[in-house]
Design an enzyme around this catalytic site. Structure first.
Site, PDB file in Angstrom:
ATOM      1  N   ASP A 196       0.847  -1.189   0.000  1.00  0.00           N
ATOM      2  CA  ASP A 196       0.000   0.000   0.000  1.00  0.00           C
ATOM      3  C   ASP A 196       0.890   1.251   0.000  1.00  0.00           C
ATOM      4  OD1 ASP A 196      -2.954   1.004   0.648  1.00  0.00           O
ATOM      5  OD2 ASP A 196      -1.525   2.234   1.774  1.00  0.00           O
ATOM      6  N   ILE A 197       0.537   2.211  -0.858  1.00  0.00           N
ATOM      7  CA  ILE A 197       1.309   3.455  -0.940  1.00  0.00           C
ATOM      8  C   ILE A 197       1.019   4.287   0.303  1.00  0.00           C
ATOM      9  CG2 ILE A 197       1.771   5.518  -2.299  1.00  0.00           C
ATOM     10  CD1 ILE A 197       0.668   4.042  -4.717  1.00  0.00           C
ATOM     11  N   ASN A 221      -2.366  12.865  -3.543  1.00  0.00           N
ATOM     12  CA  ASN A 221      -3.448  13.291  -4.429  1.00  0.00           C
ATOM     13  C   ASN A 221      -3.904  14.704  -4.095  1.00  0.00           C
ATOM     14  OD1 ASN A 221      -3.807  11.221  -6.275  1.00  0.00           O
ATOM     15  ND2 ASN A 221      -5.117  10.037  -4.908  1.00  0.00           N
ATOM     16  N   HIS A 223      -4.954  14.422  -8.796  1.00  0.00           N
ATOM     17  CA  HIS A 223      -5.183  13.008  -9.118  1.00  0.00           C
ATOM     18  C   HIS A 223      -4.419  12.563 -10.368  1.00  0.00           C
ATOM     19  CE1 HIS A 223      -8.249  12.088  -6.094  1.00  0.00           C
ATOM     20  NE2 HIS A 223      -8.644  13.350  -6.245  1.00  0.00           N
ATOM     21  N   ASP A 249      -2.263   9.273 -10.453  1.00  0.00           N
ATOM     22  CA  ASP A 249      -2.351   8.204 -11.459  1.00  0.00           C
ATOM     23  C   ASP A 249      -0.977   7.910 -12.056  1.00  0.00           C
ATOM     24  OD1 ASP A 249      -5.619   9.122 -12.790  1.00  0.00           O
ATOM     25  OD2 ASP A 249      -5.001   8.033 -10.988  1.00  0.00           O
ATOM     26  N   ASP A 306      11.037 -12.570 -12.810  1.00  0.00           N
ATOM     27  CA  ASP A 306      10.546 -13.936 -12.957  1.00  0.00           C
ATOM     28  C   ASP A 306      10.321 -14.624 -11.610  1.00  0.00           C
ATOM     29  OD1 ASP A 306      10.702 -13.662 -15.687  1.00  0.00           O
ATOM     30  OD2 ASP A 306      12.769 -14.422 -15.791  1.00  0.00           O
ATOM     31  N   GLU A 341      -4.891   2.244  -4.114  1.00  0.00           N
ATOM     32  CA  GLU A 341      -3.432   2.388  -4.072  1.00  0.00           C
ATOM     33  C   GLU A 341      -2.749   1.115  -3.599  1.00  0.00           C
ATOM     34  OE1 GLU A 341      -5.029   4.344  -0.245  1.00  0.00           O
ATOM     35  OE2 GLU A 341      -5.629   4.077  -2.301  1.00  0.00           O
TER      36      GLU A 341
END
Length: 612
Positions: free
Chosen positions: A491-492, A499, A504, A508, A524, A534
């Site tokens: 989570d950011i 924001n 916004h 984004d 991988d 987020e």
């Protein structure tokens, strides 16, 4: 009697038998199915394996102009429910409403006692007024539109939703916060409850049916309009093509509501479009009948149908929805009178031996019965199988056969007259080849569109990462292959502040940059998807918790040290990490990672928390 007339009678009898069977089956099934009584449904003795999903018809609790939570019901102080019959309509709701207005909000509640098993269940929700939030055992599962206490604070939207949950506690509490300040029809349809696989399969089958019919109608519409362009003297294929295209578009709006599920456009646009497609499609149907049998049908039928459809199309663009519904009854009455007139004329033509009337009657009768059946059942919101797709399919196929027979006959006559003129014969062959090329090209385009739709349904539109649906499918594949992996939810930190500070658009852009960084760093060793908002979900292959922890912590540090040119603040992530245990469910593992993330948030952020 000719063989083709017998075949037509057989088709109609099969159609009527299918309607009768579906009606009797629905009636007998509803009798045998337990119904909610005073807001409680006892399914402890119901066998979902042998008896199938349950439509939740019956008495539900409703609390007018109150939004109540599961905690409120646990206290049980001063709560006096009104019991309403679901499905509900304007007339049934009028008997129990404590006020006259048809615009209100409230809480719809049902408690369900399930059989003693630990299987996952699915709940399919359709119309619950014009917007709703669904809570299962106090947890928000789905939201349609915007629920509010007034027209200004709410927004309507109709789409089908499927919610899946486990049955570990045997008792399930369904709570819908719902409101309607736009349509005033008081419509609530009954949800369906079954095993998760049953509900998912029903949804897939219905969606497949809608898309199949859409594809068939789209191809038929383009094909016959193409024929009209090549021979504009005959308007029959033009009207038939418009009819097919209108109902192809309608198939994407109603039924499984494919378009409303994909594009979050104001639902009033979709709702008005669903009416307008019927008006234009009906006028096209009348035009098709008139130009197919000018010697039987008077031109006044075409003029009245086109004029009526034009007037109602204009009214639909500007009138409120309650008025549209009321005037729709007038339109249906006029429409059925005209169609009955056309049917009588076609029957007279059949007796007189007018060519192709038999083929048209077969499909026309099935379509007419299907529309009538679905319209009258729609008034009461009865949960019966829709007959329109079946009737529409028979109609389109029989009319296409009739048109193709006409064209085939014309080609045959032309070939007989052009035996001595090879150039004319070559021109006809070229026309036929061009038509086949058009169909092949349109079919190829349709396949490409359907493939793109499938990709879009599995991909997050902003970051291009796999979305939640795709992530769950990939995780289930890993479980089937018995591979070792860890789930991490990232989570950011302070994303709302970013924001609010930068806007916004920058938020984004940050999501896109982080998705690229996470994907590149994981490489991988696993994969990354967007979990929502987020949050990202990372799957890391391996079995050693310490090793995986260090990898995720290195990833966290890499993100923390990166400087973005479009934002001055340092961006950090908090990671919740949990190893998948075959003894637990996938939902439990995800919930474990989510709890670990919560621990990290509560203890300062920008860290990795591992839960076992």
């Amino acid at each position: 009697m000719k063989i083709k007339n017998w075949l037509g009678i057989i088709v109609i009898l099969i159609f009527l038998s299918a309607m009768l069977y579906s009606g009797l089956y629905t009636e007998s099934h509803s009798i045998n199915t337990p119904n909610p009584v005073d807001g409680v449904l006892d399914l402890t003795k119901w066998s979902f394996e042998s008896q199938g999903p349950v439509t939740l018809d019956g008495d539900w609790e409703f609390y007018f102009n109150q939004f109540l939570t599961s905690e409120d019901f646990k206290m049980k102080e001063g709560l006096k429910p009104t019991y309403i019959k679901i499905p509900s309509t304007l007339s049934s709701m009028k008997e129990v409403k404590p006020f006259d207005s048809n615009y209100f909000y409230g809480t719809l509640r049902l408690v369900i006692k399930l059989p003693s098993n630990n299987l996952s269940y699915g709940l399919s929700s359709d119309i619950v007024l014009s917007s709703y939030k669904l809570f299962i055992n106090g947890i928000l599962y789905n939201e349609v539109g915007k629920v509010g206490t007034s027209k200004e604070t709410s927004a309507p939207y109709y789409k089908l939703n499927q919610s899946y949950f486990d049955s570990s506690n045997r008792t399930v509490e369904l709570i819908y916060h719902t409101s309607d300040f736009n349509f005033g029809d008081n419509a609530i349809t009954s949800p369906r409850l079954g095993y998760a696989t049953q509900i998912a399969n029903e949804t897939k089958l219905s969606l497949s049916r809608d898309l199949f019919l859409f594809g068939m109608l789209l191809i038929m519409g383009i094909y016959h309009i193409g024929i009209f362009i090549m021979r504009i003297k005959d308007r029959t294929p033009l009207y038939f093509g418009i009819f097919c295209l209108m109902f192809a578009l309608r198939m994407l709006i109603v039924g499984e509501r494919f378009l409303p599920s994909l594009y979050n456009i104001d639902f009033k646009i979709y709702a008005r479009a669903s009416y307008i497609t019927v008006y234009i499609g009906y006028a096209s149907l009348c035009g098709f009948l008139y130009f197919s049998f000018k010697e039987l049908i008077n031109k006044w039928m075409l003029r009245i149908s086109v004029g009526t459809s034009g007037i109602f199309t204009i009214l639909t663009l500007f009138m409120s929805f309650p008025l549209i519904d009321k005037w729709m009854i007038v339109y249906v009455a006029i429409g059925f009178i005209i169609l009955i007139y056309a049917l009588i004329k076609l029957l007279l033509g059949l007796v007189q031996g007018v060519p192709y009337t038999g083929e048209v009657i077969v499909g026309f009768v099935c379509l007419l019965i299907g529309f009538a059946n679905d319209y009258f059942y729609e008034i009461n919101l009865t949960n019966t199988p829709s007959m329109i797709p079946f009737g529409l399919s028979i109609f389109v196929l029989t009319q296409a056969y009739m048109l193709s027979s006409k064209f085939s006959s014309a080609f045959s006559n032309t070939e007989k007259l052009s035996i001595e003129n090879t150039s004319i014969l070559l021109d006809l062959k070229n026309i036929n080849a061009n038509l086949e090329t058009i169909v092949d090209s349109r079919t190829s385009d349709l396949k490409k569109v359907l493939n793109e739709v499938e990709i879009l349904s599995r991909t997050d539109y902003l970051t291009k990462l796999p979305n939640r649906r795709s992530i769950v499918a990939d995780l289930e594949a890993l479980i089937r292959d018995q591979l070792d992996f860890f789930i991490s939810i990232a989570d950011i930190d302070h994303f709302k502040a970013i924001n609010d500070t930068y806007g916004h658009d920058v938020g984004d852009q940050l999501l896109i940059e982080l998705s690229n960084t996470l994907t590149k760093q994981v490489g991988d060793n696993g994969f990354v998807g967007r979990w929502g908002g987020e949050e990202f979900l990372l799957v890391i292959f391996g079995e050693d918790p310490k090793e995986i922890y260090l990898k995720v912590d290195d990833l966290r540090e890499h993100v923390s040290n990166h400087q973005y040119h479009f934002i001055e603040d340092r961006v950090t992530l908090t990671f919740g990490l949990c190893k998948y245990n075959p003894e637990d469910t996938l939902d439990q593992c995800i919930a474990c990672a989510d709890k670990a993330l919560y621990d990290g948030k509560q203890n300062g952020r920008n860290q990795v928390r591992l839960r076992k």
